[in-house]
Design a protein around this motif. Structure first.
Motif, PDB file in Angstrom:
ATOM      1  N   SER A  57     105.785 -68.402  20.034  1.00  0.00           N
ATOM      2  CA  SER A  57     107.050 -68.883  20.571  1.00  0.00           C
ATOM      3  C   SER A  57     107.331 -68.292  21.952  1.00  0.00           C
ATOM      4  O   SER A  57     107.770 -69.001  22.861  1.00  0.00           O
ATOM      5  CB  SER A  57     108.180 -68.511  19.607  1.00  0.00           C
ATOM      6  OG  SER A  57     109.421 -68.818  20.154  1.00  0.00           O
ATOM      7  N   VAL A  58     107.072 -66.999  22.114  1.00  0.00           N
ATOM      8  CA  VAL A  58     107.303 -66.363  23.411  1.00  0.00           C
ATOM      9  C   VAL A  58     106.319 -66.886  24.441  1.00  0.00           C
ATOM     10  O   VAL A  58     106.667 -67.116  25.605  1.00  0.00           O
ATOM     11  CB  VAL A  58     107.209 -64.818  23.275  1.00  0.00           C
ATOM     12  CG1 VAL A  58     107.143 -64.151  24.626  1.00  0.00           C
ATOM     13  CG2 VAL A  58     108.380 -64.290  22.482  1.00  0.00           C
ATOM     14  N   ARG A  59     105.101 -67.130  24.030  1.00  0.00           N
ATOM     15  CA  ARG A  59     104.054 -67.549  24.964  1.00  0.00           C
ATOM     16  C   ARG A  59     104.292 -68.953  25.528  1.00  0.00           C
ATOM     17  O   ARG A  59     103.955 -69.218  26.683  1.00  0.00           O
ATOM     18  CB  ARG A  59     102.692 -67.497  24.280  1.00  0.00           C
ATOM     19  CG  ARG A  59     101.552 -67.849  25.191  1.00  0.00           C
ATOM     20  CD  ARG A  59     100.226 -67.589  24.508  1.00  0.00           C
ATOM     21  NE  ARG A  59      99.126 -68.201  25.200  1.00  0.00           N
ATOM     22  CZ  ARG A  59      98.453 -67.622  26.179  1.00  0.00           C
ATOM     23  NH1 ARG A  59      98.785 -66.421  26.574  1.00  0.00           N
ATOM     24  NH2 ARG A  59      97.455 -68.238  26.758  1.00  0.00           N
ATOM     25  N   ARG A  60     104.879 -69.832  24.762  1.00  0.00           N
ATOM     26  CA  ARG A  60     105.051 -71.199  25.265  1.00  0.00           C
ATOM     27  C   ARG A  60     106.266 -71.354  26.163  1.00  0.00           C
ATOM     28  O   ARG A  60     106.448 -72.395  26.790  1.00  0.00           O
ATOM     29  CB  ARG A  60     105.085 -72.196  24.123  1.00  0.00           C
ATOM     30  CG  ARG A  60     106.230 -72.119  23.211  1.00  0.00           C
ATOM     31  CD  ARG A  60     106.046 -73.083  22.041  1.00  0.00           C
ATOM     32  NE  ARG A  60     107.096 -72.882  21.083  1.00  0.00           N
ATOM     33  CZ  ARG A  60     108.134 -73.663  20.948  1.00  0.00           C
ATOM     34  NH1 ARG A  60     108.256 -74.733  21.708  1.00  0.00           N
ATOM     35  NH2 ARG A  60     109.057 -73.398  20.064  1.00  0.00           N
ATOM     36  N   HIS A  61     107.144 -70.340  26.258  1.00  0.00           N
ATOM     37  CA  HIS A  61     108.289 -70.333  27.176  1.00  0.00           C
ATOM     38  C   HIS A  61     109.155 -71.584  27.040  1.00  0.00           C
ATOM     39  O   HIS A  61     109.606 -72.155  28.030  1.00  0.00           O
ATOM     40  CB  HIS A  61     107.827 -70.203  28.630  1.00  0.00           C
ATOM     41  CG  HIS A  61     107.056 -68.958  28.911  1.00  0.00           C
ATOM     42  ND1 HIS A  61     107.642 -67.701  28.925  1.00  0.00           N
ATOM     43  CD2 HIS A  61     105.739 -68.762  29.178  1.00  0.00           C
ATOM     44  CE1 HIS A  61     106.726 -66.801  29.196  1.00  0.00           C
ATOM     45  NE2 HIS A  61     105.551 -67.408  29.341  1.00  0.00           N
ATOM     46  N   GLY A  62     109.373 -72.046  25.822  1.00  0.00           N
ATOM     47  CA  GLY A  62     110.234 -73.200  25.599  1.00  0.00           C
ATOM     48  C   GLY A  62     109.566 -74.538  25.834  1.00  0.00           C
ATOM     49  O   GLY A  62     110.208 -75.576  25.720  1.00  0.00           O
ATOM     50  N   THR A  67      97.835 -76.935  20.911  1.00  0.00           N
ATOM     51  CA  THR A  67      96.800 -76.366  20.051  1.00  0.00           C
ATOM     52  C   THR A  67      96.440 -74.961  20.506  1.00  0.00           C
ATOM     53  O   THR A  67      96.235 -74.062  19.683  1.00  0.00           O
ATOM     54  CB  THR A  67      95.549 -77.260  20.078  1.00  0.00           C
ATOM     55  OG1 THR A  67      95.936 -78.602  19.748  1.00  0.00           O
ATOM     56  CG2 THR A  67      94.516 -76.791  19.085  1.00  0.00           C
ATOM     57  N   THR A  68      96.379 -74.746  21.797  1.00  0.00           N
ATOM     58  CA  THR A  68      96.076 -73.419  22.324  1.00  0.00           C
ATOM     59  C   THR A  68      97.155 -72.419  21.928  1.00  0.00           C
ATOM     60  O   THR A  68      96.850 -71.283  21.550  1.00  0.00           O
ATOM     61  CB  THR A  68      95.971 -73.479  23.859  1.00  0.00           C
ATOM     62  OG1 THR A  68      95.055 -74.496  24.232  1.00  0.00           O
ATOM     63  CG2 THR A  68      95.539 -72.147  24.430  1.00  0.00           C
ATOM     64  N   ASN A  69      98.408 -72.852  21.977  1.00  0.00           N
ATOM     65  CA  ASN A  69      99.510 -71.994  21.591  1.00  0.00           C
ATOM     66  C   ASN A  69      99.424 -71.629  20.113  1.00  0.00           C
ATOM     67  O   ASN A  69      99.641 -70.467  19.737  1.00  0.00           O
ATOM     68  CB  ASN A  69     100.829 -72.707  21.892  1.00  0.00           C
ATOM     69  CG  ASN A  69     102.022 -71.828  21.698  1.00  0.00           C
ATOM     70  OD1 ASN A  69     102.373 -71.525  20.572  1.00  0.00           O
ATOM     71  ND2 ASN A  69     102.634 -71.440  22.804  1.00  0.00           N
ATOM     72  N   LEU A  70      99.123 -72.601  19.264  1.00  0.00           N
ATOM     73  CA  LEU A  70      98.978 -72.332  17.832  1.00  0.00           C
ATOM     74  C   LEU A  70      97.809 -71.394  17.561  1.00  0.00           C
ATOM     75  O   LEU A  70      97.910 -70.486  16.734  1.00  0.00           O
ATOM     76  CB  LEU A  70      98.787 -73.637  17.060  1.00  0.00           C
ATOM     77  CG  LEU A  70     100.015 -74.524  16.941  1.00  0.00           C
ATOM     78  CD1 LEU A  70      99.656 -75.837  16.265  1.00  0.00           C
ATOM     79  CD2 LEU A  70     101.114 -73.814  16.179  1.00  0.00           C
ATOM     80  N   LEU A  71      96.703 -71.597  18.257  1.00  0.00           N
ATOM     81  CA  LEU A  71      95.543 -70.732  18.086  1.00  0.00           C
ATOM     82  C   LEU A  71      95.868 -69.306  18.524  1.00  0.00           C
ATOM     83  O   LEU A  71      95.487 -68.338  17.853  1.00  0.00           O
ATOM     84  CB  LEU A  71      94.350 -71.271  18.882  1.00  0.00           C
ATOM     85  CG  LEU A  71      93.064 -70.479  18.762  1.00  0.00           C
ATOM     86  CD1 LEU A  71      92.550 -70.504  17.325  1.00  0.00           C
ATOM     87  CD2 LEU A  71      92.013 -71.043  19.701  1.00  0.00           C
ATOM     88  N   TYR A  72      96.594 -69.170  19.618  1.00  0.00           N
ATOM     89  CA  TYR A  72      96.994 -67.854  20.111  1.00  0.00           C
ATOM     90  C   TYR A  72      97.886 -67.137  19.090  1.00  0.00           C
ATOM     91  O   TYR A  72      97.706 -65.953  18.800  1.00  0.00           O
ATOM     92  CB  TYR A  72      97.713 -68.012  21.449  1.00  0.00           C
ATOM     93  CG  TYR A  72      97.895 -66.730  22.209  1.00  0.00           C
ATOM     94  CD1 TYR A  72      96.840 -66.149  22.894  1.00  0.00           C
ATOM     95  CD2 TYR A  72      99.132 -66.103  22.250  1.00  0.00           C
ATOM     96  CE1 TYR A  72      97.009 -64.974  23.601  1.00  0.00           C
ATOM     97  CE2 TYR A  72      99.311 -64.930  22.952  1.00  0.00           C
ATOM     98  CZ  TYR A  72      98.241 -64.373  23.624  1.00  0.00           C
ATOM     99  OH  TYR A  72      98.410 -63.207  24.309  1.00  0.00           O
ATOM    100  N   SER A 118     106.491 -62.430  27.811  1.00  0.00           N
ATOM    101  CA  SER A 118     107.711 -63.084  28.290  1.00  0.00           C
ATOM    102  C   SER A 118     107.814 -63.114  29.803  1.00  0.00           C
ATOM    103  O   SER A 118     108.717 -63.749  30.345  1.00  0.00           O
ATOM    104  CB  SER A 118     108.939 -62.390  27.697  1.00  0.00           C
ATOM    105  OG  SER A 118     109.051 -61.085  28.205  1.00  0.00           O
ATOM    106  N   GLY A 119     106.914 -62.397  30.499  1.00  0.00           N
ATOM    107  CA  GLY A 119     106.905 -62.444  31.950  1.00  0.00           C
ATOM    108  C   GLY A 119     107.754 -61.381  32.620  1.00  0.00           C
ATOM    109  O   GLY A 119     108.037 -61.488  33.813  1.00  0.00           O
ATOM    110  N   VAL A 120     108.161 -60.346  31.913  1.00  0.00           N
ATOM    111  CA  VAL A 120     108.949 -59.275  32.527  1.00  0.00           C
ATOM    112  C   VAL A 120     108.030 -58.352  33.312  1.00  0.00           C
ATOM    113  O   VAL A 120     106.804 -58.417  33.198  1.00  0.00           O
ATOM    114  CB  VAL A 120     109.727 -58.463  31.463  1.00  0.00           C
ATOM    115  CG1 VAL A 120     110.706 -59.340  30.732  1.00  0.00           C
ATOM    116  CG2 VAL A 120     108.792 -57.783  30.514  1.00  0.00           C
ATOM    117  N   ALA A 121     108.627 -57.467  34.078  1.00  0.00           N
ATOM    118  CA  ALA A 121     107.852 -56.498  34.848  1.00  0.00           C
ATOM    119  C   ALA A 121     107.115 -55.566  33.883  1.00  0.00           C
ATOM    120  O   ALA A 121     107.615 -55.230  32.813  1.00  0.00           O
ATOM    121  CB  ALA A 121     108.774 -55.686  35.752  1.00  0.00           C
ATOM    122  N   MET A 122     105.930 -55.158  34.269  1.00  0.00           N
ATOM    123  CA  MET A 122     105.097 -54.339  33.395  1.00  0.00           C
ATOM    124  C   MET A 122     105.752 -52.987  33.108  1.00  0.00           C
ATOM    125  O   MET A 122     105.636 -52.462  32.005  1.00  0.00           O
ATOM    126  CB  MET A 122     103.709 -54.145  34.016  1.00  0.00           C
ATOM    127  CG  MET A 122     102.717 -53.516  33.081  1.00  0.00           C
ATOM    128  SD  MET A 122     102.509 -54.369  31.495  1.00  0.00           S
ATOM    129  CE  MET A 122     101.859 -55.930  31.978  1.00  0.00           C
TER     130      MET A 122
END
Length: 165
Positions: A57-62, A67-72, A118-122
């Motif tokens: 859910s976090v990886r797809r950013h809304g 299929t790649t998202n589900l596999l991840y 989520s793309g925040v600063a490291m």
């Protein structure tokens, strides 16, 4: 003013509870062995499923589900479950501090992996992970020391009682 009166046959100040040879009363275990076994395996699997879904859910950013998202998400769930069971198996052989540090590192790493997606600063991601890892480690060190110290004291009392009888 009322004062406590010692019981006949006991010295003043002695505890009048059950003796060292009598078993201590504990709360009853209302669940059977099968239920404990089911929970022992079902809870980590359920946590891994939630973790995998959360990562996906976090990886797809809304965006749309792919299929790649589900596999991840599935691979993240699998890695979480494998690491959880490995830490549970290895952790029992470690000393208290190592066991607590291992679970703290696992919790911090799991949070850091999700938060980094989520793309925040490291720096923010690392700081949040370290804070969670430190909190989990501290809580578990406290838990293990209080539980193990009570068990050690109980075993010492039982050993003393066995020696005196």
């Amino acid at each position: 003013m009322a004062h406590a009166v010692s019981t006949p046959g006991t010295p003043t100040g002695a505890r009048t509870g059950p003796g060292p040879g009598t078993p201590r009363r504990t709360t009853p275990d209302v669940l059977g062995k099968k239920t404990h076994l089911l929970v022992k395996w079902a809870m980590p699997v359920a946590a891994a499923l939630v973790y995998g879904y959360w990562v996906a859910s976090v990886r797809r950013h809304g965006g749309p589900i792919t299929t790649t998202n589900l596999l991840y998400g599935f691979m993240s769930m699998l890695a979480f479950a494998i690491l959880y069971f490995a830490i549970r198996a290895v952790g029992r052989r470690l000393p208290r501090e190592g066991h607590a540090a291992l679970w703290g590192a696992f919790a911090g790493s799991a949070l850091g992996f999700i938060y980094s997606g989520s793309g925040v600063a490291m720096f923010t991601c690392v700081l949040a992970s370290l804070l969670l890892a430190g909190a989990v480690t501290a809580a578990l060190v406290y838990h293990y020391y209080t539980r193990h110290d009570a068990q050690d004291a109980q075993e010492a009392r039982a050993a003393r009682a066995a020696r005196t009888t």
